[in-house]
Write a protein that holds these residues in place. Structure first.
Motif, PDB file in Angstrom:
ATOM      1  N   GLN A 186       0.689   1.035   3.546  1.00 60.47           N
ATOM      2  CA  GLN A 186       0.673   1.800   2.402  1.00 60.47           C
ATOM      3  C   GLN A 186       0.728   3.203   2.609  1.00 60.47           C
ATOM      4  OE1 GLN A 186       0.809   0.001  -0.446  1.00 60.47           O
ATOM      5  NE2 GLN A 186       1.100  -1.893   0.740  1.00 60.47           N
ATOM      6  N   ARG A 239      -6.652  -5.078   9.024  1.00 58.93           N
ATOM      7  CA  ARG A 239      -6.706  -5.446   7.573  1.00 58.93           C
ATOM      8  C   ARG A 239      -5.334  -5.766   7.043  1.00 58.93           C
ATOM      9  NH1 ARG A 239      -9.664  -8.094   4.558  1.00 58.93           N
ATOM     10  NH2 ARG A 239     -11.092  -7.042   6.054  1.00 58.93           N
ATOM     11  N   MET A 240      -4.335  -5.129   7.570  1.00 61.64           N
ATOM     12  CA  MET A 240      -2.949  -5.557   7.268  1.00 61.64           C
ATOM     13  C   MET A 240      -2.588  -7.066   7.537  1.00 61.64           C
ATOM     14  SD  MET A 240      -0.868  -1.964   8.439  1.00 61.64           S
ATOM     15  CE  MET A 240       0.637  -2.895   8.701  1.00 61.64           C
ATOM     16  N   TRP A 241      -3.062  -7.401   8.454  1.00 62.03           N
ATOM     17  CA  TRP A 241      -2.908  -8.707   9.223  1.00 62.03           C
ATOM     18  C   TRP A 241      -3.604  -9.844   8.296  1.00 62.03           C
ATOM     19  CZ3 TRP A 241      -3.342 -10.210  14.876  1.00 62.03           C
ATOM     20  CH2 TRP A 241      -2.885 -11.410  15.239  1.00 62.03           C
ATOM     21  N   ASP A 271      -4.807  -9.134   5.241  1.00 60.58           N
ATOM     22  CA  ASP A 271      -4.409  -9.146   3.639  1.00 60.58           C
ATOM     23  C   ASP A 271      -2.991  -9.717   3.505  1.00 60.58           C
ATOM     24  OD1 ASP A 271      -6.838  -8.444   3.236  1.00 60.58           O
ATOM     25  OD2 ASP A 271      -6.360  -6.382   2.834  1.00 60.58           O
ATOM     26  N   GLY A 272      -2.118  -9.807   4.651  1.00 61.95           N
ATOM     27  CA  GLY A 272      -0.721 -10.146   4.379  1.00 61.95           C
ATOM     28  C   GLY A 272       0.116  -9.045   3.759  1.00 61.95           C
ATOM     29  N   ILE A 273      -0.335  -7.639   3.869  1.00 65.74           N
ATOM     30  CA  ILE A 273       0.372  -6.454   3.415  1.00 65.74           C
ATOM     31  C   ILE A 273       0.981  -5.755   4.249  1.00 65.74           C
ATOM     32  CG2 ILE A 273      -0.815  -6.848   1.271  1.00 65.74           C
ATOM     33  CD1 ILE A 273      -2.478  -4.513   2.204  1.00 65.74           C
ATOM     34  N   ASP A 274       2.191  -4.948   3.729  1.00 61.90           N
ATOM     35  CA  ASP A 274       2.801  -3.914   4.743  1.00 61.90           C
ATOM     36  C   ASP A 274       1.900  -2.746   4.633  1.00 61.90           C
ATOM     37  OD1 ASP A 274       4.620  -5.593   5.224  1.00 61.90           O
ATOM     38  OD2 ASP A 274       6.248  -4.860   4.027  1.00 61.90           O
ATOM     39  N   ARG A 297      -4.495   3.835  -1.592  1.00 60.48           N
ATOM     40  CA  ARG A 297      -4.459   3.011  -2.740  1.00 60.48           C
ATOM     41  C   ARG A 297      -5.539   3.341  -3.695  1.00 60.48           C
ATOM     42  NH1 ARG A 297      -4.204  -3.181  -0.828  1.00 60.48           N
ATOM     43  NH2 ARG A 297      -5.653  -2.206   0.795  1.00 60.48           N
ATOM     44  N   THR A 314       5.482  -2.103  10.207  1.00 57.56           N
ATOM     45  CA  THR A 314       5.646  -1.083   9.086  1.00 57.56           C
ATOM     46  C   THR A 314       4.768   0.129   9.146  1.00 57.56           C
ATOM     47  OG1 THR A 314       4.079  -2.455   7.810  1.00 57.56           O
ATOM     48  CG2 THR A 314       6.469  -3.042   7.703  1.00 57.56           C
ATOM     49  N   ARG A 334       5.293  -7.251  10.361  1.00 56.86           N
ATOM     50  CA  ARG A 334       4.347  -6.499   9.313  1.00 56.86           C
ATOM     51  C   ARG A 334       3.808  -5.397  10.176  1.00 56.86           C
ATOM     52  NH1 ARG A 334       2.325 -10.595   7.211  1.00 56.86           N
ATOM     53  NH2 ARG A 334       3.568 -10.340   5.306  1.00 56.86           N
TER      54      ARG A 334
END
Length: 342
Positions: A336, A327-329, A331-334, A340, A218, A215
Motif C-alpha cells: 500500500q 504482513r503482506m504475505w 494478509d495476501g495483499i500488495d 491505510r 510490489t 506480491r
C-alpha cells in the motif's frame, strides 16, 4: 516408562544416549550417520520414547525429515543455545558426553527449537547459494585481473560485463607472456559468466511463477533476488505470531544488556540468516535513495534520517520492511503506497 534421546551427529558416526524420566542412562551406543541406521536404532524404543534431540547442523535437515517421516518424535534444537547448556557440564567435551547432555536437556525440556525449512525452500535455497557462489568468484577474478594489470601501470577503467574481456585483452597485449597468462583466466571467467546467467535466468523464472514473490515485489526496493531470499528465509509465515518479531529473527534489532544498575542498548544483534538481513538492508537503501515515488514507508524513513542519521535510518527501514513484507504475505495483499486509515 518414558525415555528421552540425544544425538551428537558427526560426519561418519552418531553418538546416541537414551535416558529415563529420572535421568538414568538406559543405553549408549554409536551408529553410522545414515538415516536408515538411525531409524532402525530407535525401533525398540518406539513405544516409550518421548523426545529425540538433534542439534542443528549440516545433516540436521535430512536426518530430521527422515526420522519425522518414520513417526519418531524428533526435535531440532538451536546449536548455540545447546552449546551453552553443555558447557555448564563439568564433563570433558566428547561426542558421548554431548549426547548425554542433549538427552538430559530433552528430559527437562531445556531447549530451543529450530524451524526446519520445507522441501521447496531447501531447493530454492540451493539456487540462491549457487548463484551467489558464482557471482562471488566472478567478482574475485575481475578484481584480480585489475590488480595484475595495475602492477604494470595499466588501468582497466569503467567497463561493462560484456566489454570487460575485450578491455583486458587489449591491455594485456603489451607483453606476450602476460597475454598468455591472462587468456585462460578470461576463458574461465567467460564460462562462469555464462553459467551465472543461466542460474539468474532460472531464478527470474522461479520468481515469476511464484505468487508470493510477485506480491513481495510490489514493495518498492524489493526485486527478484530480495523477494526470493526473504521467501526462503521466512518459509512459513505463520510461525511468527507477530510481524514485528521478524526483525529480531533476522538480527536487525539492537542488543540489550541489563544487570543491576547496568542497562545499555548496543548495535544490531546480527543473529539469524545473514543473507536475508543483507537483502533487506540493500532493499532499504534502494527505497530511501533511488525511489522517487512518495510512500508512507519512505516518508517515515526520511523523517527518521533527519533525526538519527542516514545509516541508522536505513537499518530501521530494513527492519520495518521485513515486518511489512510479512504482513503482506499473511494478509495476501500488495504493498500500500499510502497509509491505510485505521
Amino acid at each position: 516408562m518414558s525415555v528421552y534421546a540425544g544425538l551428537d551427529v558427526s560426519l561418519n558416526s552418531t553418538s546416541i544416549c537414551i535416558v529415563d524420566a529420572d535421568g538414568a542412562i538406559v543405553r549408549e551406543w554409536k551408529v553410522d550417520t545414515e538415516s536408515e541406521a538411525l531409524s532402525l536404532a530407535f525401533e525398540p524404543y518406539r513405544a516409550t520414547i518421548t523426545r529425540i534431540g538433534l542439534e542443528a547442523g549440516p545433516f540436521s535437515q535430512h536426518l530430521y525429515s527422515t526420522l519425522a517421516e518414520a513417526g519418531l518424535p524428533v526435535i531440532c534444537v538451536e546449536a548455540r543455545h545447546m552449546a551453552q547448556a553443555l558447557r555448564a557440564q563439568t564433563l570433558n567435551k566428547t561426542d558421548r558426553n554431548d549426547a548425554r547432555g542433549i538427552a538430559q536437556m530433552m528430559r527437562v525440556g531445556l531447549f530451543k527449537t529450530v524451524h526446519i525449512k520445507t522441501d521447496l525452500s531447501q531447493r530454492l535455497n540451493v539456487l540462491l547459494r549457487a548463484r551467489k557462489i558464482l557471482k562471488s568468484k566472478l567478482l574475485d577474478i575481475e578484481a584480480d585481473l585489475r590488480g595484475v594489470l595495475k602492477n604494470f601501470g595499466l588501468k582497466v577503467g569503467k567497463v561493462t560485463p560484456k566489454t570487460f574481456e575485450l578491455r583486458i585483452r587489449e591491455l594485456a597485449a603489451f607483453d606476450p607472456l602476460i597475454g598468455a597468462i591472462v587468456d585462460p583466466v578470461l576463458v574461465a571467467r567467460r564460462t562462469m559468466r555464462e553459467q551465472y546467467d543461466r542460474l539468474h535466468t532460472l531464478l527470474l523464472q522461479v520468481v515469476r511463477d511464484d505468487p508470493v514473490c510477485r506480491r513481495l515485489m510490489t514493495m518498492p526496493g524489493v526485486g527478484a533476488v530480495v523477494a526470493l531470499t526473504y521467501r526462503v528465509a521466512i518459509d512459513v509465515p505463520q510461525r511468527f505470531a507477530k510481524s514485528r518479531t521478524v526483525g529480531a529473527h533476522v538480527g536487525l534489532t539492537p542488543k540489550r544488556y541489563q544487570s543491576g544498575e547496568i542497562d545499555w542498548t548496543g548495535r544490531i544483534s546480527k543473529a539469524g540468516d545473514p543473507a536475508v538481513r543483507t537483502a533487506l538492508y540493500e532493499a532499504a537503501q534502494v527505497l530511501l535513495t533511488r525511489i522517487a515515488r512518495p510512500s508512507s514507508l519512505r516518508s517515515w524513513a526520511m523523517r527518521l534520517a533527519k533525526r538519527r542519521g542516514r545509516k541508522k535510518a536505513i537499518v530501521a527501514l530494513a527492519r520495518k520492511m521485513g515486518s511489512v513484507l510479512h504482513r503482506m504475505w499473511i494478509d495476501g495483499i500488495d504493498f500500500q503506497w499510502e497509509a491505510r486509515p485505521i
